[in-house]
Design an enzyme around this catalytic site. Structure first.
Site, PDB file in Angstrom:
ATOM      1  N   GLY A 188      -3.915   6.390 -14.878  1.00  0.00           N
ATOM      2  CA  GLY A 188      -2.771   7.281 -14.958  1.00  0.00           C
ATOM      3  C   GLY A 188      -3.244   8.715 -14.876  1.00  0.00           C
ATOM      4  O   GLY A 188      -4.166   9.127 -15.591  1.00  0.00           O
TER       5      GLY A 188
ATOM      6  N   ARG B  70     -12.507   7.991  -9.081  1.00  0.00           N
ATOM      7  CA  ARG B  70     -11.358   7.494  -8.312  1.00  0.00           C
ATOM      8  C   ARG B  70     -10.890   8.653  -7.438  1.00  0.00           C
ATOM      9  O   ARG B  70     -10.646   9.751  -7.949  1.00  0.00           O
ATOM     10  CB  ARG B  70     -10.229   7.010  -9.226  1.00  0.00           C
ATOM     11  CG  ARG B  70     -10.601   5.775 -10.044  1.00  0.00           C
ATOM     12  CD  ARG B  70      -9.411   5.185 -10.751  1.00  0.00           C
ATOM     13  NE  ARG B  70      -8.491   4.564  -9.796  1.00  0.00           N
ATOM     14  CZ  ARG B  70      -7.233   4.222 -10.102  1.00  0.00           C
ATOM     15  NH1 ARG B  70      -6.752   4.452 -11.306  1.00  0.00           N
ATOM     16  NH2 ARG B  70      -6.469   3.655  -9.189  1.00  0.00           N
TER      17      ARG B  70
ATOM     18  N   GLN C 142       1.053  -3.366 -13.337  1.00  0.00           N
ATOM     19  CA  GLN C 142       1.033  -2.285 -14.318  1.00  0.00           C
ATOM     20  C   GLN C 142       2.428  -1.931 -14.813  1.00  0.00           C
ATOM     21  O   GLN C 142       2.568  -1.244 -15.823  1.00  0.00           O
ATOM     22  CB  GLN C 142       0.316  -1.068 -13.733  1.00  0.00           C
ATOM     23  CG  GLN C 142      -1.160  -1.332 -13.582  1.00  0.00           C
ATOM     24  CD  GLN C 142      -1.934  -0.221 -12.914  1.00  0.00           C
ATOM     25  OE1 GLN C 142      -3.125  -0.086 -13.132  1.00  0.00           O
ATOM     26  NE2 GLN C 142      -1.298   0.574 -12.081  1.00  0.00           N
TER      27      GLN C 142
ATOM     28  N   ASP D 124       0.081  10.684  -8.567  1.00  0.00           N
ATOM     29  CA  ASP D 124      -1.350  10.889  -8.765  1.00  0.00           C
ATOM     30  C   ASP D 124      -1.854  12.107  -8.008  1.00  0.00           C
ATOM     31  O   ASP D 124      -2.894  12.650  -8.354  1.00  0.00           O
ATOM     32  CB  ASP D 124      -2.115   9.644  -8.328  1.00  0.00           C
ATOM     33  CG  ASP D 124      -1.993   8.527  -9.345  1.00  0.00           C
ATOM     34  OD1 ASP D 124      -2.913   8.376 -10.166  1.00  0.00           O
ATOM     35  OD2 ASP D 124      -0.964   7.837  -9.347  1.00  0.00           O
TER      36      ASP D 124
ATOM     37  N   ASN E 282       1.492   8.036  -4.936  1.00  0.00           N
ATOM     38  CA  ASN E 282       1.732   7.311  -6.183  1.00  0.00           C
ATOM     39  C   ASN E 282       1.373   5.847  -5.961  1.00  0.00           C
ATOM     40  O   ASN E 282       1.050   5.432  -4.847  1.00  0.00           O
ATOM     41  CB  ASN E 282       3.192   7.457  -6.621  1.00  0.00           C
ATOM     42  CG  ASN E 282       3.411   6.998  -8.047  1.00  0.00           C
ATOM     43  OD1 ASN E 282       2.676   7.385  -8.958  1.00  0.00           O
ATOM     44  ND2 ASN E 282       4.407   6.153  -8.273  1.00  0.00           N
ATOM     45  N   LYS E 283       1.458   5.058  -7.004  1.00  0.00           N
ATOM     46  CA  LYS E 283       1.070   3.650  -6.937  1.00  0.00           C
ATOM     47  C   LYS E 283       1.742   2.964  -5.764  1.00  0.00           C
ATOM     48  O   LYS E 283       2.925   3.180  -5.491  1.00  0.00           O
ATOM     49  CB  LYS E 283       1.446   2.943  -8.235  1.00  0.00           C
ATOM     50  CG  LYS E 283       0.901   1.532  -8.349  1.00  0.00           C
ATOM     51  CD  LYS E 283      -0.604   1.536  -8.469  1.00  0.00           C
ATOM     52  CE  LYS E 283      -1.153   0.116  -8.590  1.00  0.00           C
ATOM     53  NZ  LYS E 283      -2.607   0.110  -8.713  1.00  0.00           N
TER      54      LYS E 283
END
Length: 377
Positions: free
Chosen positions: A54, A87, A199, A240, A250-251
């Site tokens: 996150g 990451r 998630q 992100d 984003n995811k």
């Protein structure tokens, strides 16, 4: 049910040693377990395994990791480099590591102990500021939703996890949802399961249950039918990285939700701290998207209490042995599909490059006032 007092991340100084201690998110919701990272390589491994994940909390982890390196007498510059690249998509990780590295460098003339103390102070300030930013985002987001959907009784769809597990406070998008819920304005929270690591169903549903929300886990592939049935009033997601043109990483699975929301005339709102904006990345096409291992898609979690789905094997095969998998961690949503970007420094709507610049400018002005002692954080 989780104890809300269990910290997501903390810096521990004890007779046993100094460490960054994490609530291991790969073991939720089955088991709460802390993961002790006694050096930077252990913290980097925890970040890569998604034991901590996150955008905002990764910034905090990056900061504490550099402070840990300083306390241990390790190479601080090398530690910051390792953490910043653990990451590639989440910009906050590098931001936190570099900010604390800068504090260490500035204090280095006073000796190693003094510089280490300054680094830890900078990391703790970052942690505190994130909690304060979370509170401001919740207020801005609730106000925005009241204008976009004035009738109340909101049915909100969210994706991935954006609550206290990703923050020094209550989170980003989920902090807004919690504010709406506390005000009695939430009718239903639709929680996208968020493949491949679940998630949403593992973590967001966990937080929704903690908060006493009415919620339902939504199979990712069922989102279209939910929109078609008129069961979604707004979509709230985190980010992100936000490029200078307003594109949002984003995811994975966020982009299709934005397309669906646009088609059905549903507001699509991104909530993230202003530190998630990366003005150095001009367009969404310039955002590096992390690619993850095939086994996260093709192999289920191993048996046993608390065994999280980020593991490399041991579980049932979900695809033929040797199957290839396309497993990007994120996708990028163009700004044209985003109704608003809500940050701790205000809201941009419509989402344009000029609006993003203004948010960054507001942030810089606020930082300048803080540095001059005109405001307190």
């Amino acid at each position: 049910m989780a104890d809300a007092c269990v910290p997501v991340i903390r810096y521990e100084e004890s007779p046993e040693g100094t460490a960054v201690v994490l609530l291991d998110q790969t073991r939720l919701p089955v088991e709460e377990a802390e993961l002790v990272c006694a050096d930077v390589p252990a913290l980097v491994a925890a970040i890569r395994s998604l034991a901590v994940r996150g955008a905002p909390v990764l910034g905090i982890a990056g900061g504490y990791g550099v402070a840990l390196a300083a306390a241990l007498g390790s190479d601080v510059v090398e530690a910051a480099e390792q953490l910043a690249h653990a990451r590639p998509t989440a910009v906050n990780l590098a931001y936190g590591a570099r900010r604390v590295e800068a504090a260490y460098r500035e204090a280095a003339g006073g000796g190693a102990a003094h510089a280490a103390a300054r680094a830890l102070a900078a990391a703790r300030a970052l942690h505190r500021e994130d909690a304060e930013a979370s509170e401001r985002m919740a207020g801005h987001g609730r106000e925005l939703l009241a204008g976009l959907v004035p009738d109340g009784g909101l049915r909100i769809l969210t994706h991935c996890n954006t609550g206290r597990l990703v923050s020094g406070g209550e989170g980003t998008a989920l902090a807004v949802v919690k504010a709406v819920h506390r005000a009695g304005g939430l009718r239903r929270l639709w929680v996208g399961e968020t493949r491949p690591l679940l998630q949403g169903s593992r973590l967001t549903a966990y937080e929704a249950a903690e908060a006493g929300m009415a919620y339902s886990v939504l199979a990712d592939g069922a989102a279209g039918s939910l929109f078609a049935a008129g069961e979604v009033d707004a979509v709230l997601v985190g980010a992100d990285r936000i490029a200078a043109d307003g594109s949002v990483a984003n995811k994975v699975g966020t982009y299709p939700l934005a397309v669906l929301a646009s088609h059905h005339g549903v507001p699509f709102v991104v909530v993230a701290p202003v530190t998630t904006i990366d003005p150095e990345t001009e367009r969404g096409s310039g955002i590096e998207v992390e690619q993850r291992a095939a086994h996260e898609v093709t192999v289920g979690p191993g048996a046993g209490p608390g065994r999280g789905p980020a593991g490399a094997g041991g579980g049932p095969a979900l695809a033929p042995v040797g199957a290839h998998a396309y497993n990007p961690a994120f996708d990028v949503t163009p700004s044209a599909l985003v109704t608003a970007v809500v940050t701790d420094e205000g809201t941009a709507s419509p989402v344009t490059a000029a609006g993003i610049v203004e948010l960054c400018s507001t942030s810089r002005k606020r930082a300048s006032r803080l540095a001059n002692g005109m405001m307190k954080t």
